[in-house]
Design a protein around this motif. Structure first.
Motif, PDB file in Angstrom:
ATOM      1  N   LEU A   1      92.096 -45.238  96.727  1.00 44.77           N
ATOM      2  CA  LEU A   1      92.124 -43.780  96.601  1.00 44.77           C
ATOM      3  C   LEU A   1      92.709 -43.181  97.863  1.00 44.77           C
ATOM      4  CD1 LEU A   1      89.439 -42.403  98.311  1.00 44.77           C
ATOM      5  CD2 LEU A   1      88.338 -43.854  96.610  1.00 44.77           C
TER       6      LEU A   1
ATOM      7  N   GLN B   1      92.567 -39.861 100.584  1.00 43.19           N
ATOM      8  CA  GLN B   1      91.811 -38.729 101.110  1.00 43.19           C
ATOM      9  C   GLN B   1      92.786 -37.771 101.786  1.00 43.19           C
ATOM     10  OE1 GLN B   1      88.303 -39.615 103.461  1.00 43.19           O
ATOM     11  NE2 GLN B   1      88.735 -37.889 104.815  1.00 43.19           N
TER      12      GLN B   1
ATOM     13  N   ARG C   1      97.478 -36.254  93.228  1.00 46.09           N
ATOM     14  CA  ARG C   1      96.677 -37.139  92.369  1.00 46.09           C
ATOM     15  C   ARG C   1      97.537 -37.703  91.242  1.00 46.09           C
ATOM     16  NH1 ARG C   1      93.170 -37.313  87.975  1.00 46.09           N
ATOM     17  NH2 ARG C   1      91.142 -38.297  88.397  1.00 46.09           N
TER      18      ARG C   1
ATOM     19  N   ARG D   1      95.971 -42.364  91.264  1.00 45.56           N
ATOM     20  CA  ARG D   1      94.646 -42.861  91.643  1.00 45.56           C
ATOM     21  C   ARG D   1      93.794 -41.694  92.118  1.00 45.56           C
ATOM     22  NH1 ARG D   1      96.799 -47.486  94.657  1.00 45.56           N
ATOM     23  NH2 ARG D   1      98.345 -47.078  93.059  1.00 45.56           N
ATOM     24  N   PRO D   2      92.483 -41.888  92.272  1.00 42.43           N
ATOM     25  CA  PRO D   2      91.617 -40.786  92.677  1.00 42.43           C
ATOM     26  C   PRO D   2      92.013 -40.207  94.030  1.00 42.43           C
ATOM     27  CG  PRO D   2      90.319 -42.626  91.844  1.00 42.43           C
ATOM     28  CD  PRO D   2      91.717 -43.126  91.999  1.00 42.43           C
TER      29      PRO D   2
ATOM     30  N   TRP E   1      90.419 -37.645  97.154  1.00 43.82           N
ATOM     31  CA  TRP E   1      89.348 -36.870  97.778  1.00 43.82           C
ATOM     32  C   TRP E   1      89.978 -35.770  98.612  1.00 43.82           C
ATOM     33  CZ3 TRP E   1      85.790 -41.126 100.323  1.00 43.82           C
ATOM     34  CH2 TRP E   1      85.257 -41.945  99.310  1.00 43.82           C
TER      35      TRP E   1
ATOM     36  N   ARG F   1      86.912 -28.340  93.475  1.00 41.11           N
ATOM     37  CA  ARG F   1      86.109 -29.268  92.675  1.00 41.11           C
ATOM     38  C   ARG F   1      86.773 -29.573  91.339  1.00 41.11           C
ATOM     39  NH1 ARG F   1      80.505 -26.320  91.987  1.00 41.11           N
ATOM     40  NH2 ARG F   1      79.947 -28.347  91.121  1.00 41.11           N
TER      41      ARG F   1
ATOM     42  N   ALA G   1      89.876 -32.362  92.650  1.00 43.27           N
ATOM     43  CA  ALA G   1      89.596 -33.529  93.490  1.00 43.27           C
ATOM     44  C   ALA G   1      88.485 -34.364  92.877  1.00 43.27           C
ATOM     45  CB  ALA G   1      89.196 -33.082  94.899  1.00 43.27           C
ATOM     46  N   ASP G   2      88.576 -35.662  93.047  1.00 38.68           N
ATOM     47  CA  ASP G   2      87.547 -36.559  92.525  1.00 38.68           C
ATOM     48  C   ASP G   2      86.288 -36.549  93.369  1.00 38.68           C
ATOM     49  OD1 ASP G   2      88.948 -38.285  90.249  1.00 38.68           O
ATOM     50  OD2 ASP G   2      90.405 -37.918  91.838  1.00 38.68           O
ATOM     51  N   ARG G   3      86.419 -36.163  94.630  1.00 39.29           N
ATOM     52  CA  ARG G   3      85.254 -36.023  95.514  1.00 39.29           C
ATOM     53  C   ARG G   3      85.633 -35.047  96.618  1.00 39.29           C
ATOM     54  NH1 ARG G   3      80.742 -39.585  96.679  1.00 39.29           N
ATOM     55  NH2 ARG G   3      81.705 -41.154  95.344  1.00 39.29           N
TER      56      ARG G   3
END
Length: 216
Positions: free
Chosen positions: A82, A84, A98, A103-104, A106, A124, A127-129
């Protein structure tokens, strides 16, 4: 402390510190590609460490306001699990990265006051986190990794997505209290396990994990 707290050790740069993080049970290892950072790795070195960690922990590549070419090159050469994002990426840009990365992703948000949590609603969705980090001081070269903590009580009663990660100035000595006060279930550390900027300490990495996962 519950073993359900998930931990990311960020800014790793050597085989020895990577192994210390993996052996201590880190859930994610973070590799930084940002030239202004003392933790910066070129893509070749980041890829080598990523391959060592494959299948042993989630591999996170930290980028700051990357263009499409860098995203594509980073995915190809580092093969992170992932990405960030730690810059000023808009929600639309986060969504685009993304999609491009496949892939994810953050997204780190700087926090200094309760009002800064207003950005959570927009990010939110894309984003995956979300990662809540202490806002960098004015004029700082680095968007994170400055060894600063924000007032954790800012988060009291806040509507945060499940999995929101706490960052900013955490250390082996403070992380258990930070988790207790915020109720968050994931934490990220970089400068708090260093002896000097960019130089991780295997003993402090182990101590950080032990503070959250004490033995019998």
């Amino acid at each position: 402390m519950t073993p359900d707290i998930r931990v990311k050790i960020c800014g790793l740069g050597t085989d020895a510190t990577l192994e210390a993080a993996l052996e201590a049970g880190a859930d994610w290892i973070g590799l930084v590609h940002f030239a202004k950072s003392p933790r910066h790795l070129d893509l070749a070195r980041a890829g080598a460490l990523s391959r060592r960690a494959k299948g042993r922990a989630g591999r996170v590549l930290l980028l700051v306001d990357p263009d499409d070419a860098l995203v594509a090159a980073a995915v190809e050469r580092v093969e992170p699990d992932l990405i960030q994002l730690h810059g000023r990426e808009s929600p639309e840009r986060v969504a685009a990265i993304r999609h491009l990365a496949g892939r994810p992703v953050w997204k780190a948000l700087g926090v200094a006051a309760r009002a800064d949590l207003g950005a959570v609603a927009a990010y939110r969705r894309v984003a995956d986190r979300l990662l809540l980090d202490a806002k960098a001081p004015p004029g700082a070269d680095l968007p994170g990794g400055n060894g600063r903590a924000f007032d954790w009580d800012i988060l009291r009663g806040a509507d945060l997505p499940e999995g929101t990660m706490l960052s900013g100035g955490l250390t082996p000595e403070t992380v258990a209290e930070a988790v207790r006060r915020t109720g968050l279930s994931a934490v990220d550390v970089s400068s708090g396990v260093e002896v000097r900027p960019g130089e991780k300490d295997p003993a402090r990495i182990r101590a950080f994990l032990a503070a959250l996962r004490p033995g019998p």
